[in-house]
Design a protein around this motif. Sequence first.
Motif: not given
Length: 225
Positions: A196-213
């Motif tokens: 799960r941790l690997r998946h989260t690191i690769l895909n990110g957390i939450g919203r606004a991933k395109a804008y630095g989150c």
Amino acid sequence: MTTWLTRLVPNPQSHQAQRDLTGPGTGIGLHHRVMKLFPDNLGPDPRAKLGVLFRLEDTPRGPHLLIQSQHEPTLDRLPEHYATLTTRPLDALLDALQPGRTLHYRCVASPVRKPGAETRRLYQLPPVVALSGTAADEWWLRQTQTAGLTPTTHHSTPLDTIRGQQPDKHGHRNHNRIRHARTRFDGTATITDPARLRHTILNGIGRAKAYGCGLLSITPAQDTA
């Protein structure tokens, strides 16, 4: 597929770099700059396809940009003398994830909740409500558990809200306004589920991933003493 971590150090003499790194629209402008490091014509969501996540970091030498991706970036399409890049693979770190291992973590995220239709009507709430303070901390603790981590310490720091007009695929502003509240979360945690941790690191957390989150950075605790 190799996962890459890149540190982009802007040239303090570059007016374009300094403009990209300042102001409430920083995340929006940086999205366009970051995607310039990668190939074109990758479909409707090239950021997700290439696993691109980024975060602006304040350092004693000024702001640096951390970029994670599944395609090695190149400086070729950035303005001349804009910045320098240092890139390294993350595969060894990801392959070493083990249950019980203690990590330091950092993530700038956009904590929100989405009230149900009845709650929105009763309290006249928007579809998405930004969270801050204790509510943001509770949101983060839920995210870490979903990510296969058990936090042992955590500290949250409110950051400036990203505001501005969403750019089109050519980097031009359109009429869609965006607003993303941000909080930086730092602390230590124990790995409970490496997959799960690997998946989260690769895909990110939450919203606004395109804008630095959403970029979750980890470092083994014993390596950072």
